[in-house]
Enzyme design. Sequence first.
Site, PDB file in Angstrom:
ATOM      1  N   ASP A 156     -30.394  38.880  43.027  1.00 24.35           N
ATOM      2  CA  ASP A 156     -29.300  39.856  43.133  1.00 24.35           C
ATOM      3  C   ASP A 156     -29.598  40.899  44.214  1.00 24.35           C
ATOM      4  O   ASP A 156     -30.753  41.227  44.460  1.00 24.35           O
ATOM      5  CB  ASP A 156     -29.129  40.537  41.753  1.00 24.35           C
ATOM      6  N   ASN A 215     -18.524  33.788  40.115  1.00 23.20           N
ATOM      7  CA  ASN A 215     -18.547  34.112  41.546  1.00 23.20           C
ATOM      8  C   ASN A 215     -17.314  33.600  42.301  1.00 23.20           C
ATOM      9  O   ASN A 215     -17.021  34.063  43.410  1.00 23.20           O
ATOM     10  CB  ASN A 215     -19.819  33.580  42.220  1.00 23.20           C
TER      11      ASN A 215
END
Length: 246
Positions: free
Chosen positions: A21, A69
Amino acid sequence: MSYLSKIDLTKTPKHIAIIMDGNGRWAQKQGHLRLYGHNFGVESIRETLKAAKELKIEYLTLYAFSTENWNRPKEEVDGLMDLLVKSLANEIKELSDTGVRLSTIGDIEGLPQECQDELQESIELTKDNNEINLVLALNYSARWEIIDAVKKIASEVKSSNLLINDLNAEKFGLYLNTKNIPDPELLIRTSGERRISNFLLWQIAYTEFHFTEVLWPDFKREDLYKAVLDFQSRERRFGKVSEQLT
Ligand code: FPP
């Protein structure tokens, strides 16, 4: 001095899972588009893989694209798919020559055909390697995986191939995408976020977590060593008390 020298190589985790991330923030901090960060994230994957091999880690699972996503701007999603195809094409020779066995978890059929083809080719090319297993979580979410398992189980019960009372945790695991993979012993999340984001929910029952502020494009070998050292400082009791462990 490198953290590597402090690691007990006889007690490294067999399986490390990583939520990579912070690519977007890393890029934006430097005034670039988010995709710039994803591009640099590939170099961190390379470094992490090398470090994991040094430590004789058997499985490295990377959360590369979640089912959620798809909700990102189209330009970023397209860029990520393109990056996946290009990275595989660029890296596959080195991966296959250095003993990496590639596999995936997730709903691969939902990926663009070009990605599916590149993945299939890479998986086939590396299938006999045994230095390290690199597992890419693509179009993956743990809730999708669990529901998918429940559907398969229901269908087996319906066709009398499985008795309901025979079902237990071990058997349930055989219906998951990770059926031949041991549960991760260590899960790392970069960028300071402290949540699991629908990743391996079933498999992390006894996993140790390591959260670091480092953004994924800055994550390098020493960061992996540091995470493994942190893991080695933990007492893993699996429901027992300390005295029972010695
Ligand atoms: C999270 O950062 C990262 C991703 C959603 C994608 C990860 C992809 C790569 C590292 C490169 C492509 C992968 C392969 C396997 C070649 P973020 O975008 O959520 O960052 P932010 O939280 O700062 O916005």
